[in-house]
Design a protein around this motif. Structure first.
Motif, PDB file in Angstrom:
ATOM      1  N   ILE A 119       0.846  -1.196   0.000  1.00  0.00           N
ATOM      2  CA  ILE A 119       0.000   0.000   0.000  1.00  0.00           C
ATOM      3  C   ILE A 119       0.879   1.243   0.000  1.00  0.00           C
ATOM      4  CG2 ILE A 119      -1.774   1.220   1.325  1.00  0.00           C
ATOM      5  CD1 ILE A 119      -2.581  -1.529   2.468  1.00  0.00           C
ATOM      6  N   SER A 120       0.493   2.249  -0.768  1.00  0.00           N
ATOM      7  CA  SER A 120       1.316   3.463  -0.860  1.00  0.00           C
ATOM      8  C   SER A 120       1.368   4.157   0.496  1.00  0.00           C
ATOM      9  CB  SER A 120       0.739   4.417  -1.899  1.00  0.00           C
ATOM     10  OG  SER A 120      -0.367   5.108  -1.352  1.00  0.00           O
ATOM     11  N   GLN A 121       2.455   4.872   0.714  1.00  0.00           N
ATOM     12  CA  GLN A 121       2.635   5.515   2.006  1.00  0.00           C
ATOM     13  C   GLN A 121       1.536   6.547   2.272  1.00  0.00           C
ATOM     14  OE1 GLN A 121       6.308   7.607   2.627  1.00  0.00           O
ATOM     15  NE2 GLN A 121       6.161   7.446   4.845  1.00  0.00           N
ATOM     16  N   SER A 122       1.116   7.232   1.208  1.00  0.00           N
ATOM     17  CA  SER A 122       0.088   8.249   1.453  1.00  0.00           C
ATOM     18  C   SER A 122      -1.242   7.601   1.831  1.00  0.00           C
ATOM     19  CB  SER A 122      -0.058   9.176   0.255  1.00  0.00           C
ATOM     20  OG  SER A 122      -0.340   8.446  -0.903  1.00  0.00           O
TER      21      SER A 122
ATOM     22  N   ASP B 186     -10.448  15.105   2.545  1.00  0.00           N
ATOM     23  CA  ASP B 186      -9.267  14.671   1.789  1.00  0.00           C
ATOM     24  C   ASP B 186      -7.964  14.860   2.561  1.00  0.00           C
ATOM     25  OD1 ASP B 186      -7.497  13.749  -0.012  1.00  0.00           O
ATOM     26  OD2 ASP B 186      -8.190  14.979  -1.682  1.00  0.00           O
ATOM     27  N   LEU B 187      -7.718  13.961   3.471  1.00  0.00           N
ATOM     28  CA  LEU B 187      -6.466  14.026   4.218  1.00  0.00           C
ATOM     29  C   LEU B 187      -5.365  13.213   3.535  1.00  0.00           C
ATOM     30  CD1 LEU B 187      -8.728  14.715   6.546  1.00  0.00           C
ATOM     31  CD2 LEU B 187      -6.702  14.593   7.970  1.00  0.00           C
ATOM     32  N   GLY B 188      -5.494  13.110   2.221  1.00  0.00           N
ATOM     33  CA  GLY B 188      -4.547  12.296   1.454  1.00  0.00           C
ATOM     34  C   GLY B 188      -3.116  12.796   1.528  1.00  0.00           C
ATOM     35  N   LEU B 189      -2.931  14.070   1.840  1.00  0.00           N
ATOM     36  CA  LEU B 189      -1.570  14.594   1.948  1.00  0.00           C
ATOM     37  C   LEU B 189      -1.206  14.945   3.382  1.00  0.00           C
ATOM     38  CD1 LEU B 189      -1.101  16.936  -1.132  1.00  0.00           C
ATOM     39  CD2 LEU B 189       0.032  14.780  -0.651  1.00  0.00           C
ATOM     40  N   ALA B 190      -2.129  14.675   4.298  1.00  0.00           N
ATOM     41  CA  ALA B 190      -1.901  15.096   5.680  1.00  0.00           C
ATOM     42  C   ALA B 190      -0.744  14.321   6.314  1.00  0.00           C
ATOM     43  CB  ALA B 190      -3.172  14.898   6.492  1.00  0.00           C
ATOM     44  N   ARG B 191      -0.082  14.996   7.231  1.00  0.00           N
ATOM     45  CA  ARG B 191       1.054  14.373   7.923  1.00  0.00           C
ATOM     46  C   ARG B 191       1.040  14.778   9.386  1.00  0.00           C
ATOM     47  NH1 ARG B 191       5.760  13.554   4.396  1.00  0.00           N
ATOM     48  NH2 ARG B 191       6.980  13.349   6.287  1.00  0.00           N
ATOM     49  N   LEU B 192       1.583  13.899  10.206  1.00  0.00           N
ATOM     50  CA  LEU B 192       1.844  14.267  11.588  1.00  0.00           C
ATOM     51  C   LEU B 192       3.112  15.091  11.599  1.00  0.00           C
ATOM     52  CD1 LEU B 192       1.245  10.999  13.609  1.00  0.00           C
ATOM     53  CD2 LEU B 192       0.031  13.154  13.867  1.00  0.00           C
TER      54      LEU B 192
ATOM     55  N   CYS C  13       7.484   1.011   8.973  1.00  0.00           N
ATOM     56  CA  CYS C  13       8.413   1.956   8.339  1.00  0.00           C
ATOM     57  C   CYS C  13       7.654   3.043   7.580  1.00  0.00           C
ATOM     58  CB  CYS C  13       9.363   1.230   7.393  1.00  0.00           C
ATOM     59  SG  CYS C  13      10.663   0.349   8.255  1.00  0.00           S
ATOM     60  N   LYS C  14       6.575   2.668   6.922  1.00  0.00           N
ATOM     61  CA  LYS C  14       5.778   3.679   6.224  1.00  0.00           C
ATOM     62  C   LYS C  14       5.134   4.619   7.237  1.00  0.00           C
ATOM     63  CE  LYS C  14       3.689   0.487   3.659  1.00  0.00           C
ATOM     64  NZ  LYS C  14       2.844  -0.186   2.650  1.00  0.00           N
ATOM     65  N   MET C  15       4.617   4.053   8.295  1.00  0.00           N
ATOM     66  CA  MET C  15       3.908   4.849   9.285  1.00  0.00           C
ATOM     67  C   MET C  15       4.863   5.782  10.027  1.00  0.00           C
ATOM     68  SD  MET C  15       0.816   5.150   9.856  1.00  0.00           S
ATOM     69  CE  MET C  15       0.782   6.814  10.486  1.00  0.00           C
ATOM     70  N   GLU C  16       6.087   5.329  10.247  1.00  0.00           N
ATOM     71  CA  GLU C  16       7.055   6.148  10.984  1.00  0.00           C
ATOM     72  C   GLU C  16       7.926   6.979  10.045  1.00  0.00           C
ATOM     73  OE1 GLU C  16       6.855   6.576  14.087  1.00  0.00           O
ATOM     74  OE2 GLU C  16       5.570   4.908  14.689  1.00  0.00           O
ATOM     75  N   GLU C  17       7.467   7.140   8.827  1.00  0.00           N
ATOM     76  CA  GLU C  17       8.127   8.031   7.862  1.00  0.00           C
ATOM     77  C   GLU C  17       9.568   7.633   7.538  1.00  0.00           C
ATOM     78  OE1 GLU C  17       6.402  10.084   6.231  1.00  0.00           O
ATOM     79  OE2 GLU C  17       4.602  10.280   7.467  1.00  0.00           O
ATOM     80  N   CYS C  18       9.820   6.342   7.463  1.00  0.00           N
ATOM     81  CA  CYS C  18      11.125   5.903   6.962  1.00  0.00           C
ATOM     82  C   CYS C  18      10.900   4.697   6.060  1.00  0.00           C
ATOM     83  CB  CYS C  18      12.084   5.579   8.095  1.00  0.00           C
ATOM     84  SG  CYS C  18      11.432   4.396   9.309  1.00  0.00           S
ATOM     85  N   PRO C  19      10.140   4.901   4.974  1.00  0.00           N
ATOM     86  CA  PRO C  19       9.694   3.766   4.157  1.00  0.00           C
ATOM     87  C   PRO C  19      10.839   2.944   3.561  1.00  0.00           C
ATOM     88  CG  PRO C  19       9.346   5.844   2.997  1.00  0.00           C
ATOM     89  CD  PRO C  19       9.738   6.189   4.405  1.00  0.00           C
ATOM     90  N   GLN C  20      10.593   1.660   3.453  1.00  0.00           N
ATOM     91  CA  GLN C  20      11.533   0.734   2.819  1.00  0.00           C
ATOM     92  C   GLN C  20      10.822   0.118   1.630  1.00  0.00           C
ATOM     93  OE1 GLN C  20      14.673  -0.327   3.721  1.00  0.00           O
ATOM     94  NE2 GLN C  20      14.821   1.072   5.473  1.00  0.00           N
ATOM     95  N   HIS C  21      11.572  -0.153   0.585  1.00  0.00           N
ATOM     96  CA  HIS C  21      10.923  -0.756  -0.573  1.00  0.00           C
ATOM     97  C   HIS C  21      10.538  -2.196  -0.275  1.00  0.00           C
ATOM     98  CE1 HIS C  21       9.848  -1.755  -4.631  1.00  0.00           C
ATOM     99  NE2 HIS C  21       9.934  -0.477  -4.936  1.00  0.00           N
TER     100      HIS C  21
END
Lengths: 443, 345
Positions: free
Chosen positions: A67-70, A171-177, B102-110
């Motif tokens: 799943i994409s990070q966003s 649309d919180l698709g770009l939201a970040r902590l 890693c994605k959630m903690e903003e250090c994603p790995q492929h």
């Protein structure tokens, strides 16, 4: 034994989206996927907007690719958030290699509402509606910011309004902590915030995201509610072949046209902005805002060749005229605009009642220096909202006699499960495709 | 709420009592007693130690930082409160948890890199896995966690308070290590992060000594320190109760008057703590002074001291059971059910 509980068997959702919801039609699509309108099949109250993320494909075959990070961020943040002015997530269904986010449905959004008022006869949004929208919008922002969430993509299309007049940030698709990110919030995202709503510090190359960036966007939205046009309608400079992020000269110029050139007196950290050296190549504003959102539409053909201006408005703002803000002129020009007799006959009322406090609030939000810009909490305390005669109504449509057109729901694609391929068109507004700010896909 | 522990999904959905936790696990075992009977497993803490090691191996190969590693371990813990471990390939779950964290903690790995490294690391039990299996497992994991992916960690409490209590770099390190270790216990599912963070600080102050530079796991060996920790908590509790009585029960329990963020280090606490220390008997041993400051602070801040006592005991008994841990036994037990049930394919 539940098959989903055995990993040898394929993953199967315990809930199937089509068992639980009946899709009524298709609302919109974007780079992320498609949004559908739906009703509950089991008597769940209300209506729903189901956002289906575009599945990944290898050839024709849909596969799991991670799943994409966003999407992960949006799922995680929406699951935590709970506030009257933030769109409510009902549930997330992971089914058949697709992600379905089920939200409460909102009949309107600010883009639609603004658009409706530009229809002939052009007539301003009622002043009390604007006040209520702004208060609710700021309230939602304050909630996000106190919870360390940056929205990063506030714009009229992302501000939903329910038929009972409740404003919901969507649309919180770009939201970040923004609580101690491991990486700078800049890395990873090539484009953040649709360019017309992008704060000057971002345009000048700042890598530090702060809640002030959302507040600039809120200021732009306020101006747009008043004039029915984007206040800074620049053209986005595309990334060049070397993938360097270009200086958004045109957008910055639009801001300067109204706000004057920023100075280090007004904005002490200005000189440390990475793109500071670009400022002298911008033209000083010509004459200032004529009101009605026309500011900046005159006189800037070919400003790329304005180098001869440099001697007149040096970096320190030694030419005072170049740094004078024309926002006040823009504001009064806008709120005191004549209303056509047809519109008056339809009950349109003038914005002039918004008065000096309206200008004050706008100027506080559109403050160059992000440190001096109003925070959401401060803005909510602004006298603009305390002024008599009318208290702020939690229903922004209170007292409004006409009904806004409903969201267009098309019947072209009712099959949420297979769904046709996501396109790029949004049904509903014909001019929406002209709006810039497509996102660059992450990761 | 995303950054407020009190409103978080963590507190609302993923904080259990010991009884609740035991009941959930019993229920999973009761669903298929045969399976449990056929593939006996060592005690849960030993499985946790083993999985923690696998997490560490994989994280090291990928250069993943502690924060993401911690979140990944919480994900796995949550998952195994919902799914019986014998139905899963734990190696796949370890890799998937780390990928998602890693994605959630903003250090994603492929995803491909994770699969590649996991295959090298676990040739016998991971060879049949690929990116699409990991992607599928991600759906399973997120679904069982109801998409509640934001985890509040005790590290934040430590970073905020290490200055407040004048921790030496060694003490900070020991507290950090104690937090790392607590992921091998049930504590992340039982207590709020700030209680665990404060317990780690207490253990660091009382148990750390220079001879034991390895910190954490060895800290408990210092029994004098443990007595001191227990005394400190008892003292703080008494002080706090006396204070509550004096105030006419004003500071009623159950109303959290501080959050794990920010307000912890708020001026009130620090100034009061400092003043009381100054009024005190001018202790010469800096360690005792530090303890006193800590207990005063606890007594005045409405912290769940009961909880801290329990956390201290859990961590200490964990260090005890660590001594009996045998890596190969756990590995073979896990391998048995993976192979027999074809979970590696």
């Amino acid at each position: 034994m539940n098959p989903a509980r055995n990993l040898r068997a394929e993953y199967q959702s315990k809930v199937r989206v089509t068992d639980k919801y009946k899709v009524i039609g298709f609302i919109s699509s974007g780079t992320y996927g498609r949004v559908y309108k739906a009703h509950g099949r089991h008597g769940q109250p209300g209506e729903f907007a189901i956002k289906k993320f575009k599945p990944d494909k290898e050839g024709e075959q849909v596969t799991y690719t991670g799943i994409s990070q966003s999407a992960v961020r949006e799922m995680a943040l929406c699951s935590e958030l709970n506030h009257a002015n933030v769109i409510k997530l009902i549930e997330i269904i992971l089914e058949d290699k697709c992600i379905f986010m089920v939200f409460e449905y909102a009949e309107h959004d600010l883009l639609q509402i603004i658009h409706h008022h530009t229809q002939q006869p052009r007539h301003p949004i009622p002043p009390n509606t604007i006040k209520s929208i702004m208060f609710q919008l700021l309230n939602g922002c304050q909630y996000l910011h106190t919870n360390w969430v940056l929205h990063r993509d506030l714009k009229p299309a992302n501000i939903m309004v329910t038929s009972s007049g409740e404003v919901k940030i969507g649309d919180l698709g770009l939201a970040r902590l923004f609580y101690k990110p491991l990486h700078s919030l800049f890395s990873g995202d090539k484009v953040v915030v649709t360019i017309w709503y992008r704060a000057p510090e971002l345009l000048l190359g700042s890598r530090h995201y702060t809640p002030a960036i959302d507040m600039w966007a809120v200021g732009c939205i306020f101006a747009e509610l008043l004039s029915l046009r984007p206040i800074f309608k620049g053209e986005e400079a595309k990334m060049d072949s070397k993938k360097t992020v270009p200086f958004q000269r045109n957008q910055m110029q639009k801001i300067v046209d109204v706000m004057g050139l920023p100075t280090k007196e007004r904005w002490p950290l200005l000189t440390s902005m990475p793109e500071y050296s670009q400022l002298p190549s911008l033209s000083p504003p010509l004459g200032g805002g004529g009101g009605g959102g026309h500011a900046g539409h005159h006189g800037h053909h070919g400003y790329g060749s304005h180098h001869h201006h440099q001697s007149h408005h040096g970096r320190g703002g030694n030419n005072a005229a170049a740094s004078v803000s024309h926002l006040e002129k823009w504001y009064y020009g806008t709120i005191n605009q004549q209303i056509s007799s047809t519109a008056q006959a339809n009950g349109a009322s003038s914005l002039s009642v918004l008065g000096a406090q309206g200008y004050n609030l706008l100027a506080g939000l559109l403050e160059y220096d992000p440190e001096k810009r109003l925070t959401a909490a401060n803005a909510l305390q602004h006298p603009f909202f305390a002024e008599s005669p009318d208290p702020i109504n939690a229903n922004c449509f209170a007292g409004v006699k006409m009904e806004y057109p409903h969201r267009r729901v098309s019947q072209d694609d009712n099959d949420i499960r297979t769904g046709s391929l996501p396109g790029t068109k949004r049904s509903g507004l014909p001019d929406d495709s002209l709006r810039p700010g497509k996102r660059v896909k992450e990761n | 709420m995303a950054a407020n522990y009190w409103e978080s999904t963590q507190r609302r959905y993923w904080q259990f009592t010991k009884e609740e936790l035991a009941a959930m696990r019993q229920k999973l075992e009761d669903e298929d007693p045969n399976l449990v009977h056929m593939y006996p497993l060592p005690q849960l803490r030993h499985i946790n130690i083993y999985l923690n090691r696998q997490f560490n191996h994989l994280a090291k190969r990928l250069g993943v930082r502690q924060q993401a590693l911690a979140t990944a371990q919480v994900y796995l813990k949550r998952f195994y409160t919902r799914v019986e471990i014998r139905r899963t390939n734990p190696y796949l779950l370890v890799a998937t948890s780390l990928y998602l964290a890693c994605k959630m903690e903003e250090c994603p790995q492929h995803i491909r890199l994770i699969v590649q490294e996991a295959r090298v690391l676990w040739p016998e039990t991971f060879h049949g896995q690929d990116t699409s299996k990991l992607g599928e497992c991600e759906f399973f994991l997120i679904s069982e966690m109801s998409s509640q992916l934001i985890v509040h960690q005790p590290y934040r409490t430590l970073t905020q308070l290490q200055g407040e209590f004048n921790l030496t770099p060694e003490e900070s390190q020991a507290a950090w290590q104690a937090i790392n270790d607590h992921y091998m216990t049930d504590l992340p599912l039982l207590y709020p992060p700030h209680i665990i963070g404060l317990t780690a600080i207490l253990l660091a102050i009382t148990c750390y000594n220079r001879q034991n530079a390895a910190g954490g796991a060895n800290a408990a060996g210092n029994s004098g320190g443990l007595v001191m920790a227990a005394n400190a908590l008892a003292h703080a509790q008494a002080q706090s109760q006396a204070r509550a009585a004096a105030m006419g029960g004003n500071s009623g329990p159950g109303t959290p008057n501080l959050t794990p963020q920010g307000s912890f280090a708020g001026g009130n606490f620090s100034s009061q703590g400092g003043r009381e220390l100054g009024d005190g008997s001018n202790p010469t041993d800096p360690k005792i002074a530090k303890m006193q400051r800590f207990t005063n602070w606890l007594a005045e801040s409405n912290i769940d001291i009961e909880g801290m006592i329990d956390c201290t005991q859990e961590i200490i008994s964990f260090y005890d059971c660590h001594e009996q841990y045998e890596d190969l036994v756990v590995r073979d037990n896990i391998k048995r059910f993976i192979k027999a049930r074809g979970l590696d394919k």
